[in-house]
Design a protein around this motif. Structure first.
Motif, PDB file in Angstrom:
ATOM      1  N   ILE A  53       0.839  -1.214  -0.077  1.00  0.00           N
ATOM      2  CA  ILE A  53      -0.131   0.038   0.026  1.00  0.00           C
ATOM      3  C   ILE A  53       1.000   1.308   0.049  1.00  0.00           C
ATOM      4  O   ILE A  53       2.007   1.426   0.752  1.00  0.00           O
ATOM      5  CB  ILE A  53      -0.943   0.207   1.187  1.00  0.00           C
ATOM      6  N   ARG A  54       0.561   2.301  -0.888  1.00  0.00           N
ATOM      7  CA  ARG A  54       1.213   3.689  -0.778  1.00  0.00           C
ATOM      8  C   ARG A  54       0.082   4.736  -0.713  1.00  0.00           C
ATOM      9  O   ARG A  54      -0.749   4.531  -1.302  1.00  0.00           O
ATOM     10  CB  ARG A  54       1.980   3.839  -1.984  1.00  0.00           C
ATOM     11  N   THR A  55       0.241   5.560   0.276  1.00  0.00           N
ATOM     12  CA  THR A  55      -0.381   6.401   0.401  1.00  0.00           C
ATOM     13  C   THR A  55       0.369   7.898   0.669  1.00  0.00           C
ATOM     14  O   THR A  55       1.592   8.105   0.426  1.00  0.00           O
ATOM     15  CB  THR A  55      -1.146   6.427   2.116  1.00  0.00           C
ATOM     16  N   MET A  56      -0.400   8.815   0.352  1.00  0.00           N
ATOM     17  CA  MET A  56      -0.084  10.374   0.847  1.00  0.00           C
ATOM     18  C   MET A  56       0.728  10.513   2.076  1.00  0.00           C
ATOM     19  O   MET A  56       1.647  11.348   2.158  1.00  0.00           O
ATOM     20  CB  MET A  56      -1.118  11.401   0.636  1.00  0.00           C
ATOM     21  N   GLU A  57       0.393   9.747   3.085  1.00  0.00           N
ATOM     22  CA  GLU A  57       0.953   9.891   4.455  1.00  0.00           C
ATOM     23  C   GLU A  57       1.430   8.679   5.134  1.00  0.00           C
ATOM     24  O   GLU A  57       0.481   7.997   5.939  1.00  0.00           O
ATOM     25  CB  GLU A  57      -0.062  10.708   5.349  1.00  0.00           C
ATOM     26  N   ARG A 116       8.255  -0.224   4.166  1.00  0.00           N
ATOM     27  CA  ARG A 116       9.517  -0.766   3.355  1.00  0.00           C
ATOM     28  C   ARG A 116       9.488  -0.030   2.206  1.00  0.00           C
ATOM     29  O   ARG A 116       8.665   0.006   1.121  1.00  0.00           O
ATOM     30  CB  ARG A 116       9.532  -2.188   2.922  1.00  0.00           C
ATOM     31  N   GLY A 117      10.645   0.981   2.458  1.00  0.00           N
ATOM     32  CA  GLY A 117      10.748   2.130   1.334  1.00  0.00           C
ATOM     33  C   GLY A 117       9.715   3.139   1.302  1.00  0.00           C
ATOM     34  O   GLY A 117       9.055   3.652   2.346  1.00  0.00           O
ATOM     35  N   SER A 118       8.837   3.098   0.073  1.00  0.00           N
ATOM     36  CA  SER A 118       7.934   4.002   0.055  1.00  0.00           C
ATOM     37  C   SER A 118       6.287   3.367  -0.059  1.00  0.00           C
ATOM     38  O   SER A 118       5.430   3.780  -0.147  1.00  0.00           O
ATOM     39  CB  SER A 118       7.924   4.987  -1.407  1.00  0.00           C
ATOM     40  N   ASP A 119       6.660   2.102   0.585  1.00  0.00           N
ATOM     41  CA  ASP A 119       5.450   1.274   0.623  1.00  0.00           C
ATOM     42  C   ASP A 119       5.099   0.775   2.063  1.00  0.00           C
ATOM     43  O   ASP A 119       5.946   0.658   2.770  1.00  0.00           O
ATOM     44  CB  ASP A 119       5.189  -0.041  -0.377  1.00  0.00           C
ATOM     45  N   LEU A 120       3.647   0.572   2.304  1.00  0.00           N
ATOM     46  CA  LEU A 120       3.305  -0.299   3.590  1.00  0.00           C
ATOM     47  C   LEU A 120       2.962  -1.668   3.237  1.00  0.00           C
ATOM     48  O   LEU A 120       2.391  -1.835   2.091  1.00  0.00           O
ATOM     49  CB  LEU A 120       2.107   0.463   4.240  1.00  0.00           C
ATOM     50  N   ILE A 121       3.516  -2.527   3.773  1.00  0.00           N
ATOM     51  CA  ILE A 121       3.565  -4.161   3.456  1.00  0.00           C
ATOM     52  C   ILE A 121       2.662  -4.670   4.808  1.00  0.00           C
ATOM     53  O   ILE A 121       3.175  -4.681   5.941  1.00  0.00           O
ATOM     54  CB  ILE A 121       4.949  -4.869   3.600  1.00  0.00           C
ATOM     55  N   VAL A 122       1.564  -5.194   4.343  1.00  0.00           N
ATOM     56  CA  VAL A 122       0.698  -6.017   5.260  1.00  0.00           C
ATOM     57  C   VAL A 122       1.196  -7.512   5.162  1.00  0.00           C
ATOM     58  O   VAL A 122       0.790  -8.034   3.963  1.00  0.00           O
ATOM     59  CB  VAL A 122      -0.801  -5.788   5.127  1.00  0.00           C
ATOM     60  N   SER A 123       1.735  -8.095   5.853  1.00  0.00           N
ATOM     61  CA  SER A 123       2.519  -9.485   5.809  1.00  0.00           C
ATOM     62  C   SER A 123       1.621 -10.749   5.733  1.00  0.00           C
ATOM     63  O   SER A 123       1.941 -11.656   5.313  1.00  0.00           O
ATOM     64  CB  SER A 123       3.534  -9.420   6.676  1.00  0.00           C
ATOM     65  N   LYS A 124       0.189 -10.407   6.088  1.00  0.00           N
ATOM     66  CA  LYS A 124      -0.638 -11.853   5.965  1.00  0.00           C
ATOM     67  C   LYS A 124      -1.872 -11.422   5.210  1.00  0.00           C
ATOM     68  O   LYS A 124      -2.156 -10.201   5.087  1.00  0.00           O
ATOM     69  CB  LYS A 124      -1.092 -12.143   7.616  1.00  0.00           C
ATOM     70  N   PRO A 125      -2.526 -12.443   4.733  1.00  0.00           N
ATOM     71  CA  PRO A 125      -3.660 -12.314   4.044  1.00  0.00           C
ATOM     72  C   PRO A 125      -4.729 -11.623   4.967  1.00  0.00           C
ATOM     73  O   PRO A 125      -5.024 -12.086   6.044  1.00  0.00           O
ATOM     74  CB  PRO A 125      -3.972 -13.724   3.773  1.00  0.00           C
ATOM     75  N   VAL A 126      -5.438 -10.563   4.535  1.00  0.00           N
ATOM     76  CA  VAL A 126      -6.242  -9.939   5.255  1.00  0.00           C
ATOM     77  C   VAL A 126      -7.593  -9.321   4.284  1.00  0.00           C
ATOM     78  O   VAL A 126      -7.230  -9.156   2.964  1.00  0.00           O
ATOM     79  CB  VAL A 126      -5.647  -8.584   5.946  1.00  0.00           C
ATOM     80  N   ILE A 160      -5.137   7.255  -0.487  1.00  0.00           N
ATOM     81  CA  ILE A 160      -4.625   6.174  -0.808  1.00  0.00           C
ATOM     82  C   ILE A 160      -3.901   6.337  -2.449  1.00  0.00           C
ATOM     83  O   ILE A 160      -4.962   6.554  -3.413  1.00  0.00           O
ATOM     84  CB  ILE A 160      -5.518   4.868  -0.889  1.00  0.00           C
ATOM     85  N   LEU A 161      -2.597   6.080  -2.719  1.00  0.00           N
ATOM     86  CA  LEU A 161      -2.135   6.171  -4.152  1.00  0.00           C
ATOM     87  C   LEU A 161      -1.992   4.831  -4.933  1.00  0.00           C
ATOM     88  O   LEU A 161      -2.306   4.967  -6.185  1.00  0.00           O
ATOM     89  CB  LEU A 161      -0.694   6.729  -4.011  1.00  0.00           C
ATOM     90  N   LYS A 162      -1.731   3.733  -4.357  1.00  0.00           N
ATOM     91  CA  LYS A 162      -1.719   2.517  -4.894  1.00  0.00           C
ATOM     92  C   LYS A 162      -1.841   1.079  -3.935  1.00  0.00           C
ATOM     93  O   LYS A 162      -1.389   1.493  -2.721  1.00  0.00           O
ATOM     94  CB  LYS A 162      -0.102   2.434  -5.341  1.00  0.00           C
ATOM     95  N   VAL A 163      -2.538   0.296  -4.482  1.00  0.00           N
ATOM     96  CA  VAL A 163      -2.812  -1.014  -3.607  1.00  0.00           C
ATOM     97  C   VAL A 163      -2.355  -2.204  -4.592  1.00  0.00           C
ATOM     98  O   VAL A 163      -2.866  -2.133  -5.620  1.00  0.00           O
ATOM     99  CB  VAL A 163      -4.065  -1.221  -3.092  1.00  0.00           C
TER     100      VAL A 163
END
Length: 300
Positions: free
Chosen positions: A229-233, A251-261, A277-280
């Motif tokens: 996930i990438r967001t503006m904040e 991780r870098g410019s992304d947020l990583i959700v590590s388990k299936p949700v 939200i910019l990207k999923v």
């Protein structure tokens, strides 16, 4: 228990030593007719040794091999020469013979030779001496020699070496087509991204031992999934998701959700916090990543 499908290959307790070095340790595996099986593992794991043993080219110290329920060894491998085609390590090419003459060494069927020449688009050079062939031309000829008799079992060691992308794609389609018609394939390749597209079953070998044998469906079930996930904040989004008990890291410019949700509730949490939200992206481990993880876990 009665077998549902005919067993094409059955290997039990295979052991092989070279001097004081044991290269195969109690190797066991079995697969049915019409399957495409990938034999994978690091360099030196024992893959080529197994393939040579299956062809009756290499004496083993213990264990037994059966193809179509018939024993295979250096002294009893008639079934191999009659019903198995193979390309091991590199094509056995005679430089002063043409490609057509190489095929004639294997079969008397002109129809079969024409079929395999057309399949691999070798018409424009098949009558040239093989010494004038490029690496890719020799590789296609080697595979053609393995297939020209339409054997019931085909053993291919690194068949994609030297092939251009178009030839790799053509080979993939041919293997799948022949498997649907009943041909069984055992393929070793380091190009796991290509192998993943066609195989039914994976046999993972390391240091002369079979670590596991799984269908691709089983591998896909065990592959780890995550959300990127990438967001503006991102900093605030990270805090919001952690407060909602999501297993998330940055991780870098992304947020990583590590388990299936479930995706929808997660997005609602971010939107309710007025976070743009910019990207999923949903990500699932591929075959190479899963195998590398399994090997690393074993050595840890």
């Amino acid at each position: 228990m009665q077998r549902i499908q005919e067993s094409m290959v059955r290997v039990v307790g295979l052991r092989k030593t070279f001097g004081r070095r044991t290269v195969l340790h109690d190797v066991n595996f079995e697969f049915s007719a019409g399957k495409i099986v990938g034999l994978v593992g690091p360099n030196g794991a024992g893959k080529t040794t197994i393939m040579k043993a299956l062809l009756g080219l290499l004496a083993t110290d213990a264990g037994n091999i059966r193809i179509l329920s018939q024993p295979v060894s250096v002294t009893t491998h008639t079934v191999v020469t009659q019903q198995v085609g193979a390309l091991i390590e590199r094509p056995a090419i005679y430089p002063f013979l043409s490609g057509w003459q190489h095929l004639q060494l294997i079969t008397n069927s002109v129809a079969q030779m024409k079929w395999v020449v057309q399949v691999f688009q070798m018409e424009h050079y098949i009558y040239r001496p093989a010494k004038r062939y490029s690496l890719g031309m020799k590789q296609k000829l080697g595979i053609a020699m393995a297939l020209v008799n339409r054997p019931r079992l085909v053993i291919l060691d690194e068949p994609m070496n030297g092939l251009d992308p178009q030839s790799v794609k053509r080979l993939r389609h041919l293997i799948v087509q022949l498997a649907r018609e009943g041909t069984t394939f055992l393929i070793s390749s380091h190009i796991l991204s290509e192998l993943e597209k066609i195989i039914d079953t994976v046999i993972l070998i390391d240091q002369g031992q079979v670590l596991l044998q799984r269908t691709m469906a089983q591998f896909q079930e065990s592959a780890r999934q995550s959300l990127m996930i990438r967001t503006m904040e991102n900093a605030r989004a990270l805090r919001v998701l952690l407060q909602a008990d999501y297993p998330v890291i940055q991780r870098g410019s992304d947020l990583i959700v590590s388990k299936p949700v479930a995706l929808t509730p997660l997005l609602h949490i971010l939107l309710d916090a007025h976070i743009q939200i910019l990207k999923v992206n949903q990500y699932q481990e591929d075959l190479e990543t899963v195998l590398l993880r399994l090997l690393a876990e074993r050595k840890a």
